[in-house]
Design a protein around this motif. Structure first.
Motif, PDB file in Angstrom:
ATOM      1  N   GLU A  67       0.832  -1.210   0.000  1.00 11.43           N
ATOM      2  CA  GLU A  67       0.000   0.000   0.000  1.00 11.43           C
ATOM      3  C   GLU A  67       0.865   1.259   0.000  1.00 11.43           C
ATOM      4  O   GLU A  67       1.803   1.376   0.784  1.00 11.43           O
ATOM      5  N   THR A  68       0.514   2.180  -0.865  1.00  8.92           N
ATOM      6  CA  THR A  68       1.252   3.432  -0.968  1.00  8.92           C
ATOM      7  C   THR A  68       0.407   4.594  -0.476  1.00  8.92           C
ATOM      8  O   THR A  68       0.859   5.403   0.343  1.00  8.92           O
ATOM      9  N   ALA A  69      -0.827   4.662  -0.976  1.00  8.85           N
ATOM     10  CA  ALA A  69      -1.662   5.839  -0.756  1.00  8.85           C
ATOM     11  C   ALA A  69      -1.822   6.202   0.725  1.00  8.85           C
ATOM     12  O   ALA A  69      -1.711   7.379   1.077  1.00  8.85           O
ATOM     13  N   PRO A  70      -2.058   5.235   1.630  1.00 13.10           N
ATOM     14  CA  PRO A  70      -2.257   5.647   3.025  1.00 13.10           C
ATOM     15  C   PRO A  70      -0.979   6.150   3.683  1.00 13.10           C
ATOM     16  O   PRO A  70      -1.047   6.778   4.738  1.00 13.10           O
ATOM     17  N   LEU A  71       0.183   5.892   3.085  1.00  9.78           N
ATOM     18  CA  LEU A  71       1.432   6.337   3.716  1.00  9.78           C
ATOM     19  C   LEU A  71       1.842   7.729   3.275  1.00  9.78           C
ATOM     20  O   LEU A  71       2.675   8.369   3.911  1.00  9.78           O
ATOM     21  N   LEU A  72       1.244   8.216   2.161  1.00 13.91           N
ATOM     22  CA  LEU A  72       1.684   9.491   1.597  1.00 13.91           C
ATOM     23  C   LEU A  72       1.555  10.637   2.597  1.00 13.91           C
ATOM     24  O   LEU A  72       2.427  11.500   2.675  1.00 13.91           O
ATOM     25  N   PHE A  73       0.455  10.659   3.349  1.00 10.95           N
ATOM     26  CA  PHE A  73       0.238  11.792   4.264  1.00 10.95           C
ATOM     27  C   PHE A  73       0.490  11.402   5.709  1.00 10.95           C
ATOM     28  O   PHE A  73       0.148  12.136   6.617  1.00 10.95           O
ATOM     29  N   THR A  74       1.027  10.211   5.957  1.00 10.47           N
ATOM     30  CA  THR A  74       1.180   9.791   7.345  1.00 10.47           C
ATOM     31  C   THR A  74       2.655   9.595   7.724  1.00 10.47           C
ATOM     32  O   THR A  74       3.166  10.277   8.594  1.00 10.47           O
ATOM     33  N   SER A  75       3.345   8.670   7.017  1.00  8.83           N
ATOM     34  CA  SER A  75       4.756   8.507   7.359  1.00  8.83           C
ATOM     35  C   SER A  75       5.637   9.252   6.366  1.00  8.83           C
ATOM     36  O   SER A  75       6.844   9.337   6.544  1.00  8.83           O
ATOM     37  N   LEU A  76       5.043   9.754   5.291  1.00  4.53           N
ATOM     38  CA  LEU A  76       5.645  10.705   4.362  1.00  4.53           C
ATOM     39  C   LEU A  76       6.829  10.184   3.557  1.00  4.53           C
ATOM     40  O   LEU A  76       6.904  10.384   2.364  1.00  4.53           O
ATOM     41  N   GLY A  77       7.779   9.499   4.194  1.00  2.00           N
ATOM     42  CA  GLY A  77       9.017   9.126   3.514  1.00  2.00           C
ATOM     43  C   GLY A  77      10.164   9.904   4.104  1.00  2.00           C
ATOM     44  O   GLY A  77       9.963  10.960   4.726  1.00  2.00           O
ATOM     45  N   ASN A  78      11.362   9.363   3.947  1.00  2.00           N
ATOM     46  CA  ASN A  78      12.522   9.959   4.588  1.00  2.00           C
ATOM     47  C   ASN A  78      13.752   9.547   3.790  1.00  2.00           C
ATOM     48  O   ASN A  78      13.892   8.392   3.411  1.00  2.00           O
ATOM     49  N   GLN A  79      14.620  10.507   3.503  1.00  2.00           N
ATOM     50  CA  GLN A  79      15.806  10.189   2.712  1.00  2.00           C
ATOM     51  C   GLN A  79      16.868   9.481   3.551  1.00  2.00           C
ATOM     52  O   GLN A  79      17.760   8.847   3.036  1.00  2.00           O
ATOM     53  N   ASN A  80      16.771   9.625   4.883  1.00  2.00           N
ATOM     54  CA  ASN A  80      17.840   9.127   5.748  1.00  2.00           C
ATOM     55  C   ASN A  80      17.359   7.981   6.612  1.00  2.00           C
ATOM     56  O   ASN A  80      16.175   7.696   6.686  1.00  2.00           O
ATOM     57  N   TRP A  81      18.311   7.362   7.269  1.00  2.00           N
ATOM     58  CA  TRP A  81      17.968   6.315   8.223  1.00  2.00           C
ATOM     59  C   TRP A  81      17.156   6.921   9.353  1.00  2.00           C
ATOM     60  O   TRP A  81      17.483   7.992   9.851  1.00  2.00           O
ATOM     61  N   SER A  82      16.107   6.247   9.765  1.00  2.00           N
ATOM     62  CA  SER A  82      15.377   6.691  10.949  1.00  2.00           C
ATOM     63  C   SER A  82      14.680   5.491  11.549  1.00  2.00           C
ATOM     64  O   SER A  82      14.018   4.738  10.851  1.00  2.00           O
ATOM     65  N   PHE A  83      14.872   5.295  12.839  1.00  2.00           N
ATOM     66  CA  PHE A  83      14.216   4.179  13.496  1.00  2.00           C
ATOM     67  C   PHE A  83      13.190   4.663  14.503  1.00  2.00           C
ATOM     68  O   PHE A  83      12.608   3.882  15.228  1.00  2.00           O
ATOM     69  N   SER A  84      12.999   5.985  14.553  1.00  2.00           N
ATOM     70  CA  SER A  84      12.069   6.529  15.535  1.00  2.00           C
ATOM     71  C   SER A  84      10.651   6.481  14.984  1.00  2.00           C
ATOM     72  O   SER A  84      10.392   6.891  13.854  1.00  2.00           O
ATOM     73  N   LEU A  85       9.723   5.982  15.804  1.00  2.00           N
ATOM     74  CA  LEU A  85       8.327   5.911  15.372  1.00  2.00           C
ATOM     75  C   LEU A  85       7.699   7.291  15.368  1.00  2.00           C
ATOM     76  O   LEU A  85       6.611   7.489  14.853  1.00  2.00           O
ATOM     77  N   ASN A  86       8.397   8.235  15.970  1.00  2.00           N
ATOM     78  CA  ASN A  86       7.837   9.570  16.125  1.00  2.00           C
ATOM     79  C   ASN A  86       8.260  10.502  14.998  1.00  2.00           C
ATOM     80  O   ASN A  86       7.924  11.675  15.001  1.00  2.00           O
ATOM     81  N   ARG A  87       9.024   9.972  14.043  1.00  2.00           N
ATOM     82  CA  ARG A  87       9.481  10.819  12.950  1.00  2.00           C
ATOM     83  C   ARG A  87       9.099  10.204  11.605  1.00  2.00           C
ATOM     84  O   ARG A  87       8.756   9.022  11.542  1.00  2.00           O
TER      85      ARG A  87
END
Lengths: 290, 326
Positions: free
Chosen positions: A221-241
């Protein structure tokens, strides 16, 4: 074959039979052509995916994180991000889906208005456009906190997974014969004991299948993530980012005009499809054995 | 019983009141019942929240533009004027094209699989089709973007423009620059996406028919097509309608497969080959650019609300048709 019969017995040719035979030939041709077209088109998709995906797939693509175009970057953080978010989603959706499914099959009799309402709502949720789930979670978990987060993405995925788990859990528990419940009750087991240790255990394979199907559905699934987890260019393991995920990365990279990004998008598409197909095949094989 | 409860302490009486069967239950049992009922309630709340929040979020747009919002065909963020007709039109037309193409494909393939194909090949193709129904929609979008869009732009559109430019009645359907994106391309990609799903359901429905009916018809001298059209189709009409409506519901709310190939221009027109937009694609593209609290954001949420109603309607239609014939 029938023509020879007609000539030897001296029958007059029957125009109706001829018409029926013509219709049959036409329909046969139609069915074959349609099946041929569908198989060819689907094969073309798989072929495009395999040829372009394998070309972009390399050790670097899997091991290295995302980066600017032309810097031999990879998809590692998106892969890990997808795994984390789908895992979190299942962690939330499984207990909820199981609970709801148990309620519907064990307590939700035909006359129970609340249960039939929940059943209908779960059906509706199963067919709600996934982008609307994204909008909903944005309003609940992103807008009030002022930032996108992996947690919001997981919740959105969980909302999509729950109805599938509910449906399969209820169906599988309903297949458990009443005599088994009665046997448990006759031995003096309480109702929750009967439900968990007898019914749920004997329906284990089917329930697991539902959870796996939910996993397969959610992982692409892509559409539900577009406005929620957004995407990130870098490593991130925090659920808050914000966190990267494979489908969103594919979406961002496929439309880009950098050749190496497009190649990575194909590699990512191949990985997602293989993952989803592998889960589905595993479900099928286990269903045939069990 | 009444005497017993009257003498029992408060707590025990409460438990007896909760129990439906009338017998006394242990504490863990009640707790378990409450737990699973609570998770059922949570599912209810989530959908309720979804509908309510979408409506509340869109209320600003509905207040500003009135009910005409749905039929107003201007979507202009610069002038802060919003109407839902352009994306709604795109959603409805692309879905109809998708279903119109997918239906013969699915029906023909299911016919071939259940009536003609050698059993071993039918098993392989059937499984493959079922598996492909699970492929994520973004893959179809990418395939459309890299395969169908160039094909439309380089082959189909020049051909159509060259041969039908002056034919009245067709002219206005095909006009537009050869971008390759548009309602026709979106419809094609949607058709390819929902066809495996529809085929899988139809095949199951056809195969579920008792073999006796089929064999009796063949025994009476019916041809393959007679059996299909006069025995199998009437027998499995409900299931087929269910497959069509479910496929339609998928196409209605599809975001990723469409966003890649629709061209994303908010305009209304009959040309099937000019860039357009759909509700879902518009939300996906414009939502990230819309500041919180703006009229634009509210208009997008109102669009979401309308899309929700459409998806409700298609599900209700499927249920009604299923219920009527049973």
């Amino acid at each position: 074959m029938s023509e020879t019969v007609v000539s030897t017995t001296g029958w007059k040719p029957n125009p109706r039979a001829a018409r029926r035979r013509r219709a049959d030939h036409l329909a046969t041709a139609f069915g074959m052509v349609m099946a041929g077209i569908l198989v060819l088109v689907l094969a073309s998709i798989l072929w495009t995916l395999l040829s372009r995906g394998l070309a972009g797939l390399s050790a670097a693509a899997i091991m290295k994180p995302m980066g600017p175009p032309g810097s031999s970057s990879g998809l590692a953080n998106a892969i890990v991000g997808s795994l984390i978010q789908t895992f979190m989603a299942l962690l939330m959706a499984t207990p909820l889906g199981l609970g709801c499914g148990i309620y519907l099959s064990e307590y939700g009799t035909e006359t129970n208005k609340f249960a039939s309402c929940v059943r209908f709502v779960s059906d509706v949720l199963m067919s709600v456009p996934s982008i609307l789930v994204g909008l909903f979670v944005y309003q609940v978990l992103v807008a009030p906190f002022g930032h996108f987060s992996a947690l919001a993405g997981s919740v959105a995925l969980a909302i999509l997974a729950v109805p599938i788990i509910v449906r399969t859990t209820e169906d599988m528990l309903r297949l458990v014969p009443t005599s088994m419940r009665e046997a448990g009750a006759a031995l003096g087991a309480t109702r929750w004991r009967v439900t968990l240790s007898l019914c749920l255990r004997s329906a284990k394979t089917g329930v697991l299948t539902g959870i796996l199907l939910a996993l397969a559905r959610v992982s692409g699934e892509t559409a539900p993530l577009l406005f929620t987890s957004l995407g990130n260019q870098n490593w991130s393991f925090s659920l808050n980012r914000p966190m990267a995920s494979l489908p969103v990365t594919i979406y961002q990279y496929a439309g880009a005009s950098y050749e190496d990004w497009v190649q990575l998008a194909w590699a990512g598409a191949l990985l997602v499809t293989m993952g989803v197909l592998a889960i589905n095949i595993a479900v099928r094989v286990s269903a045939r054995r069990g | 019983m009444t005497l017993a409860t009257a003498t029992q302490p408060e707590e025990a009486r409460d438990k007896a009141g909760v129990s439906h069967s009338g017998s006394r239950r242990s504490g863990p049992d009640t707790a378990f019942h409450l737990l699973v009922a609570a998770s059922a309630l949570l599912v209810l709340v989530v959908l309720g929240g979804l509908v309510v929040l979408m409506g509340v979020g869109g209320s600003q747009a509905f207040r500003t533009f009135g009910l005409g919002f749905a039929f107003h065909d201007v979507w202009n963020p610069v002038a802060d004027q919003y109407g839902a007709w352009a994306p709604l039109f795109g959603t409805i037309v692309s879905t109809l094209i998708g279903v119109a193409i997918a239906l013969p494909l699915a029906f023909g393939t299911a016919f071939w699989l259940t009536a003609m194909a050698p059993p071993r090949i039918a098993a392989i193709v059937g499984t493959a089709v079922q598996l492909l129904a699970a492929v994520p929609s973004i893959i179809f979008g990418m395939w459309g973007f890299f395969t169908i869009v160039p094909f439309m732009a380089r082959t189909v559109q020049p051909f159509l423009t060259h041969h039908f430019r002056h034919v009245p009645g067709i002219r206005f359907i095909i006009h537009g620059a050869p971008f390759g994106t548009g309602l026709m391309t979106a419809g094609l990609v949607l058709a390819v996406m929902i066809a495996p799903f529809m085929t899988a359901v139809m095949r199951d429905v056809f195969a579920a028919m008792p073999a006796m009916l089929r064999e009796s018809a063949y025994g009476l001298g019916a041809t393959r097509w007679d059996v299909m059209w006069k025995v199998v189709v009437p027998w499995s009409r409900t299931g087929m309608i269910g497959a069509i409506v479910l496929g339609m519901g998928r196409a209605l709310g599809e975001t990723m497969a469409v966003t890649f190939v629709i061209g994303n221009v908010t305009a209304v027109g009959w040309s099937l080959f000019a860039p357009r937009s759909t509700v879902a694609s518009l939300i996906a593209l414009q939502f990230p650019e819309s500041p919180a609290g703006s009229l634009r954001l509210s208009a997008l949420l109102a669009l979401g609300f309308i899309l929700m109603l459409l998806s409700f309607a298609s599900l209700a239609l499927a249920r009604m048709l299923r219920g009527d014939t049973k």
